[in-house]
Motif scaffolding. Structure first.
Motif, short mmCIF file in Angstrom:
data_model
loop_
_atom_site.label_atom_id
_atom_site.label_comp_id
_atom_site.label_asym_id
_atom_site.label_seq_id
_atom_site.Cartn_x
_atom_site.Cartn_y
_atom_site.Cartn_z
N ALA A 1 15.89 -2.77 16.53
CA ALA A 1 15.84 -2.67 18.00
C ALA A 1 16.11 -1.22 18.23
O ALA A 1 15.48 -0.82 19.58
CB ALA A 1 16.60 -3.69 18.57
N THR A 2 16.81 -0.57 17.58
CA THR A 2 17.22 0.81 17.94
C THR A 2 16.29 1.98 17.25
O THR A 2 16.22 3.23 17.75
CB THR A 2 18.51 1.07 17.58
N ASN B 1 15.36 -4.69 25.75
CA ASN B 1 16.42 -4.89 24.79
C ASN B 1 15.89 -4.04 23.39
O ASN B 1 16.37 -3.92 22.25
CB ASN B 1 16.69 -6.19 24.23
N LEU B 2 14.69 -3.17 23.58
CA LEU B 2 14.08 -2.85 22.69
C LEU B 2 14.02 -1.12 22.85
O LEU B 2 13.37 -0.54 23.80
CB LEU B 2 12.80 -3.02 22.19
N TRP C 1 10.81 1.37 23.98
CA TRP C 1 9.44 0.67 24.22
C TRP C 1 8.97 0.80 25.69
O TRP C 1 9.23 0.12 26.45
CB TRP C 1 9.55 -0.63 23.87
N THR D 1 15.39 -7.56 14.14
CA THR D 1 14.47 -6.50 14.62
C THR D 1 15.23 -5.14 14.73
O THR D 1 16.33 -5.00 15.07
CB THR D 1 14.29 -6.84 15.98
N VAL E 1 9.17 -0.88 14.61
CA VAL E 1 9.11 -2.42 14.74
C VAL E 1 7.72 -2.75 14.42
O VAL E 1 7.58 -3.89 13.72
CB VAL E 1 9.52 -2.70 16.28
N GLY F 1 14.75 -9.43 20.87
CA GLY F 1 15.45 -8.30 20.89
C GLY F 1 16.23 -7.99 19.60
O GLY F 1 16.89 -7.27 19.21
N THR F 2 16.33 -9.44 19.31
CA THR F 2 17.51 -9.36 18.07
C THR F 2 16.64 -9.89 16.68
O THR F 2 16.96 -9.47 15.72
CB THR F 2 18.55 -10.27 18.26
#
Ligand SMILES: [Zn+2]
Length: 311
Positions: free
Chosen positions: A29-30, A79-80, A83, A27, A36, A5-6
């Motif tokens: 992530a947002t 956390n992504l 997804w 990452t 990604v 996630g990070t």
């Protein structure tokens, strides 16, 4: 590739586990799956470092779950952003021209430790990662236990206390809710709020107490920190006793941030096993995992070394 996630990490390794190249980036992530996946493709190119595709066996990917390892689809990555039902294996195979295998972060860590770390040579082996949550993977008779839909090995959601605290899964009393790093920090905050004297008050005044803070305080002889680690070791031991009885492993390895305090935890884990496990199960070694914070990315690569049945 370790899709976190990070951090997003990639390594190129050989069959003996030597890391020949490694790269990592934050990452995106947002930014959604496409962004990604472009990051993953770029990292893969970097760690290939000019080696021809013909000399690369494939790409193993460890991802947060839940996912479907048979179809290579990430069902949901909490956390992504965005997804949901991402066909990561097909997308990466198309973009890289290499075979891709996918599994969840707990299972790939278990494979890494089994092939190249503390589980080497074991026929039956369990890895338990104790960090923010509790995850893991189970090797039975020389194969990764996948179960229906590839969902086996969710060790963190074993019920160890029926009226216990509420877990990240929404239900009460899971092992993760009692013995993860987040749970340890929560017990510390509760004790501090209740007025227990401790050097941890200074740290808690400026930032949330972490497992690392508790280990540091324990090293200075802080009574609250030592009590918290006794409780942590006891909770860990309870779950491990169930794993011993269910799977009769040759060895169990503990990894993740909380396991870095193994020196304080081990006597309490041992004491639970000595009193709660049936006598023939008590001699199983429980030890600190060998691969450290690279267990996820090295483990992902070992997916290529692993017979996966019907995939
Ligand atoms: Zn749970």
């Amino acid at each position: 590739v370790d899709l976190g996630g990070t951090r997003l990490r990639a390594v190129r390794i050989d069959h003996e586990g030597h890391v020949l190249q490694h790269r990592s980036v934050a990452t995106a992530a947002t930014a959604g799956p496409e962004a990604v996946i472009s990051q993953i493709v770029a990292l893969v190119e970097q760690v290939m470092d000019g080696v021809s595709r013909a000399d690369i066996e494939g790409i193993g990917v460890g991802s947060p779950g839940p996912l479907d390892p048979f179809k290579g689809v990430v069902l949901r990555a909490p956390n992504l952003h965005g997804w949901v039902d991402v066909p990561l294996r097909a997308m990466l195979q198309e973009r890289t021209g290499l075979p891709v295998l996918l599994n969840n972060d707990g299972n790939v860590a278990a494979l890494g430790e089994w092939h190249l770390g503390s589980g080497r040579g074991c026929r039956d082996f369990i890895y338990v990662g104790v960090g923010t949550g509790i995850g893991g993977g189970i090797i039975v008779s020389g194969r990764l236990l996948l179960g229906r839909k590839g969902m086996a090995g969710e060790v963190g959601h074993m019920k160890v206390q029926l009226d216990g605290p509420v877990c990240s899964c929404g239900k009460a009393g899971c092992w993760e809710a009692l013995a993860s790093g987040v749970a340890l920090a929560r017990f510390a905050q509760e004790a501090l709020r209740a007025g227990r004297p401790s050097s941890l008050h200074d740290r808690a005044a400026t930032q949330p107490v972490t497992a690392g803070d508790i280990f540091a305080a324990a090293a200075e002889g802080d009574a609250l920190a030592l009590d918290l680690l006794q409780q942590e070791g006891t909770y860990l031991g309870r779950g491990l006793v169930s794993l011993l009885h269910l799977f009769s492993p040759d060895r169990i390895a503990l990894g993740g941030g909380v396991a870095q305090g193994m020196a304080w935890l081990e006597p309490h884990i041992r004491s639970v096993i000595e009193t709660q496990a049936m006598p023939p199960f008590r001699d199983v070694p429980v030890e600190y995992a060998h691969l450290g914070d690279r267990v996820g990315v090295i483990g992902a690569a070992t997916l290529l070394l692993t017979p996966m049945g019907d995939q």
